[in-house]
Design an enzyme around this catalytic site. Sequence first.
Site, PDB file in Angstrom:
ATOM      1  N   GLN A 131       0.847  -1.205   0.000  1.00  0.00           N
ATOM      2  CA  GLN A 131       0.000   0.000   0.000  1.00  0.00           C
ATOM      3  C   GLN A 131       0.876   1.246   0.000  1.00  0.00           C
ATOM      4  O   GLN A 131       0.371   2.353  -0.069  1.00  0.00           O
ATOM      5  CB  GLN A 131      -0.856   0.031   1.265  1.00  0.00           C
ATOM      6  CG  GLN A 131      -1.837  -1.115   1.353  1.00  0.00           C
ATOM      7  CD  GLN A 131      -2.399  -1.198   2.761  1.00  0.00           C
ATOM      8  OE1 GLN A 131      -3.276  -0.460   3.118  1.00  0.00           O
ATOM      9  NE2 GLN A 131      -1.879  -2.116   3.554  1.00  0.00           N
ATOM     10  N   ASN A 132       2.171   1.055   0.142  1.00  0.00           N
ATOM     11  CA  ASN A 132       3.041   2.220   0.284  1.00  0.00           C
ATOM     12  C   ASN A 132       3.276   2.891  -1.065  1.00  0.00           C
ATOM     13  O   ASN A 132       3.445   2.220  -2.085  1.00  0.00           O
ATOM     14  CB  ASN A 132       4.369   1.821   0.921  1.00  0.00           C
ATOM     15  CG  ASN A 132       4.168   1.365   2.348  1.00  0.00           C
ATOM     16  OD1 ASN A 132       3.103   1.603   2.918  1.00  0.00           O
ATOM     17  ND2 ASN A 132       5.153   0.700   2.912  1.00  0.00           N
ATOM     18  N   VAL A 133       3.314   4.205  -1.025  1.00  0.00           N
ATOM     19  CA  VAL A 133       3.528   4.980  -2.240  1.00  0.00           C
ATOM     20  C   VAL A 133       4.962   5.522  -2.279  1.00  0.00           C
ATOM     21  O   VAL A 133       5.322   6.289  -3.157  1.00  0.00           O
ATOM     22  CB  VAL A 133       2.503   6.142  -2.321  1.00  0.00           C
ATOM     23  CG1 VAL A 133       1.082   5.603  -2.405  1.00  0.00           C
ATOM     24  CG2 VAL A 133       2.641   7.109  -1.140  1.00  0.00           C
ATOM     25  N   HIS A 168      -1.568   1.301  -4.240  1.00  0.00           N
ATOM     26  CA  HIS A 168      -2.008   2.685  -4.011  1.00  0.00           C
ATOM     27  C   HIS A 168      -1.163   3.683  -4.787  1.00  0.00           C
ATOM     28  O   HIS A 168      -1.210   4.879  -4.540  1.00  0.00           O
ATOM     29  CB  HIS A 168      -1.997   3.014  -2.507  1.00  0.00           C
ATOM     30  CG  HIS A 168      -3.046   2.255  -1.746  1.00  0.00           C
ATOM     31  ND1 HIS A 168      -3.080   2.179  -0.373  1.00  0.00           N
ATOM     32  CD2 HIS A 168      -4.109   1.518  -2.178  1.00  0.00           C
ATOM     33  CE1 HIS A 168      -4.120   1.423  -0.003  1.00  0.00           C
ATOM     34  NE2 HIS A 168      -4.744   1.007  -1.077  1.00  0.00           N
ATOM     35  N   CYS A 199      -5.597  10.634 -20.049  1.00  0.00           N
ATOM     36  CA  CYS A 199      -5.318  10.430 -21.480  1.00  0.00           C
ATOM     37  C   CYS A 199      -4.006   9.677 -21.708  1.00  0.00           C
ATOM     38  O   CYS A 199      -3.732   9.243 -22.816  1.00  0.00           O
ATOM     39  CB  CYS A 199      -5.313  11.768 -22.223  1.00  0.00           C
ATOM     40  SG  CYS A 199      -3.727  12.624 -22.184  1.00  0.00           S
ATOM     41  N   CYS A 219      -1.671  16.156 -23.290  1.00  0.00           N
ATOM     42  CA  CYS A 219      -2.811  17.034 -23.621  1.00  0.00           C
ATOM     43  C   CYS A 219      -2.773  18.374 -22.898  1.00  0.00           C
ATOM     44  O   CYS A 219      -3.578  19.255 -23.183  1.00  0.00           O
ATOM     45  CB  CYS A 219      -4.131  16.325 -23.339  1.00  0.00           C
ATOM     46  SG  CYS A 219      -4.539  16.240 -21.568  1.00  0.00           S
ATOM     47  N   GLY A 254       2.730  -4.329   8.999  1.00  0.00           N
ATOM     48  CA  GLY A 254       2.629  -2.883   9.193  1.00  0.00           C
ATOM     49  C   GLY A 254       1.459  -2.199   8.529  1.00  0.00           C
ATOM     50  O   GLY A 254       1.631  -1.132   7.948  1.00  0.00           O
ATOM     51  N   GLU A 298       0.906  -3.469  17.208  1.00  0.00           N
ATOM     52  CA  GLU A 298      -0.394  -3.463  17.885  1.00  0.00           C
ATOM     53  C   GLU A 298      -1.345  -4.445  17.224  1.00  0.00           C
ATOM     54  O   GLU A 298      -1.282  -4.636  16.012  1.00  0.00           O
ATOM     55  CB  GLU A 298      -1.034  -2.073  17.778  1.00  0.00           C
ATOM     56  CG  GLU A 298      -0.298  -1.007  18.526  1.00  0.00           C
ATOM     57  CD  GLU A 298      -0.774   0.384  18.122  1.00  0.00           C
ATOM     58  OE1 GLU A 298      -1.945   0.533  17.728  1.00  0.00           O
ATOM     59  OE2 GLU A 298       0.060   1.302  18.201  1.00  0.00           O
TER      60      GLU A 298
HETATM   61  P1  NAD Z   1      -1.625   3.223   8.584  1.00  0.00           P
HETATM   62  O1  NAD Z   1      -0.947   4.519   8.798  1.00  0.00           O
HETATM   63  O2  NAD Z   1      -3.102   3.185   8.627  1.00  0.00           O
HETATM   64  O3  NAD Z   1      -1.129   2.159   9.664  1.00  0.00           O
HETATM   65  C1  NAD Z   1       0.193   1.907   9.965  1.00  0.00           C
HETATM   66  C2  NAD Z   1       0.298   0.572  10.676  1.00  0.00           C
HETATM   67  O4  NAD Z   1       1.662   0.297  10.863  1.00  0.00           O
HETATM   68  C3  NAD Z   1      -0.374   0.522  12.041  1.00  0.00           C
HETATM   69  O5  NAD Z   1      -1.080  -0.696  12.147  1.00  0.00           O
HETATM   70  C4  NAD Z   1       0.810   0.543  13.020  1.00  0.00           C
HETATM   71  O6  NAD Z   1       0.536  -0.158  14.209  1.00  0.00           O
HETATM   72  C5  NAD Z   1       1.864  -0.159  12.200  1.00  0.00           C
HETATM   73  N1  NAD Z   1       3.244   0.159  12.542  1.00  0.00           N
HETATM   74  C6  NAD Z   1       3.750   1.306  13.044  1.00  0.00           C
HETATM   75  N2  NAD Z   1       5.089   1.201  13.194  1.00  0.00           N
HETATM   76  C7  NAD Z   1       5.437  -0.037  12.750  1.00  0.00           C
HETATM   77  C8  NAD Z   1       6.657  -0.731  12.621  1.00  0.00           C
HETATM   78  N3  NAD Z   1       7.824  -0.174  12.982  1.00  0.00           N
HETATM   79  N4  NAD Z   1       6.637  -1.988  12.107  1.00  0.00           N
HETATM   80  C9  NAD Z   1       5.474  -2.574  11.743  1.00  0.00           C
HETATM   81  N5  NAD Z   1       4.272  -1.955  11.844  1.00  0.00           N
HETATM   82  C10 NAD Z   1       4.260  -0.695  12.334  1.00  0.00           C
HETATM   83  O7  NAD Z   1      -1.092   2.682   7.216  1.00  0.00           O
HETATM   84  P2  NAD Z   1      -1.712   1.690   6.155  1.00  0.00           P
HETATM   85  O8  NAD Z   1      -2.472   0.612   6.856  1.00  0.00           O
HETATM   86  O9  NAD Z   1      -0.610   1.307   5.245  1.00  0.00           O
HETATM   87  O10 NAD Z   1      -2.806   2.473   5.289  1.00  0.00           O
HETATM   88  C11 NAD Z   1      -2.993   3.827   5.128  1.00  0.00           C
HETATM   89  C12 NAD Z   1      -2.714   4.418   3.764  1.00  0.00           C
HETATM   90  O11 NAD Z   1      -1.612   5.218   4.002  1.00  0.00           O
HETATM   91  C13 NAD Z   1      -2.290   3.572   2.612  1.00  0.00           C
HETATM   92  O12 NAD Z   1      -3.163   3.815   1.591  1.00  0.00           O
HETATM   93  C14 NAD Z   1      -0.904   4.100   2.188  1.00  0.00           C
HETATM   94  O13 NAD Z   1      -0.874   4.303   0.806  1.00  0.00           O
HETATM   95  C15 NAD Z   1      -0.802   5.403   2.869  1.00  0.00           C
HETATM   96  N6  NAD Z   1       0.504   5.794   3.418  1.00  0.00           N
HETATM   97  C16 NAD Z   1       1.660   5.387   2.838  1.00  0.00           C
HETATM   98  C17 NAD Z   1       2.868   5.739   3.391  1.00  0.00           C
HETATM   99  C18 NAD Z   1       4.127   5.286   2.718  1.00  0.00           C
HETATM  100  O14 NAD Z   1       4.143   5.117   1.509  1.00  0.00           O
HETATM  101  N7  NAD Z   1       5.206   5.064   3.459  1.00  0.00           N
HETATM  102  C19 NAD Z   1       2.916   6.496   4.564  1.00  0.00           C
HETATM  103  C20 NAD Z   1       1.717   6.913   5.117  1.00  0.00           C
HETATM  104  C21 NAD Z   1       0.509   6.543   4.541  1.00  0.00           C
END
Ligand code: NAD
Length: 272
Positions: free
Chosen positions: A104-106, A124, A136, A170, A209, A237
């Site tokens: 999910q990380n960007v 994502h 386009c 475009c 995570g 958690e």
């Molecule tokens: P979230 O912020 O909702 O949750 C983060 C999770 O990571 C929590 O469950 C937390 O307990 C856990 N966590 C915190 N520290 C940790 C560690 N050291 N090791 C393992 N787990 C740990 O994030 P999400 O569930 O990925 O979803 C939210 C949206 O946020 C996604 O769509 C994502 O694209 C976006 N996002 C991405 C980034 C990134 O690319 N790094 C950063 C912030 C948000």
Amino acid sequence: MLDDSLKQILRTPGLILWLTGAGVSAESGIPTFRGKEGYWQVGSRNYQPEEMATWAAFQEMPDEVWAWYLYRRGVCRGAEPNVAHRALAKAEERGGDRFLLVTQNVDGLHLRAGNTLDRTYQIHGNIDFMRCSNECLPAPVPMPQGIDVAWEKGRPVTDCELQALRCPSCGAPARPHVLWFDESYDEANFRFESAIDAAKQATLLIVVGTTGATSLPMHIGTITVQRGIPMLVVNPEPNPFSALVARTRSGAFLQGTAGQWVPQLVATLPGR
Ligand code: NAD
């Protein structure tokens, strides 16, 4: 140390599907959305990510939304892959087509650590790319040269920068290549069907995570539970994924950080 039942699970033959969220990059210094640094100030108002990361916000205040993304892009560019990212790159190198990563990380850190685009579904998007807001273009394009990489928090986007943040084909305004909260997944941009197929084929799911607050990741978890395959969940958690594990008793909740657990898990995986 991993116990014998965990080692047994990690020896499961077949496709190992890893699902990662913002937590895997927390130890690289990138704040998660749920963390206290998540909000963004516009004027006197604080906006939560769920408000900023929307098509509606982009329609209403494109330059503010761009400023937020350009700042976050700078944070991501300034971060380095951590031990968990590097372990996952090793897992792909050793596992080959038995390895698949849905993230999910960007932030692009998995790719920078060495995972390949073929075996990494960025469901994502990627903050280092933009797309035409009229859709386009056949594919996202890298952010233009000349856009400041180290963006100072709160600095507004200039007119000159907004001119550069346009579709190269475009000329319509470009938008960040990310999935917003009021948008839907698709295959072309976000590998939606491929991610579902992976959940249907995997023999082990390892979730690291993520809170499970978005729909596709939870869907992947539900599919694998219905199929009865084991799930490992790494998180400091308890969360909805650890609740799934507790219900099915197939797998384990590994309480702790990605940096503590992922290298150990990868070191225990068999090769191809
Ligand atoms: P979230 O912020 O909702 O949750 C983060 C999770 O990571 C929590 O469950 C937390 O307990 C856990 N966590 C915190 N520290 C940790 C560690 N050291 N090791 C393992 N787990 C740990 O994030 P999400 O569930 O990925 O979803 C939210 C949206 O946020 C996604 O769509 C994502 O694209 C976006 N996002 C991405 C980034 C990134 O690319 N790094 C950063 C912030 C948000």
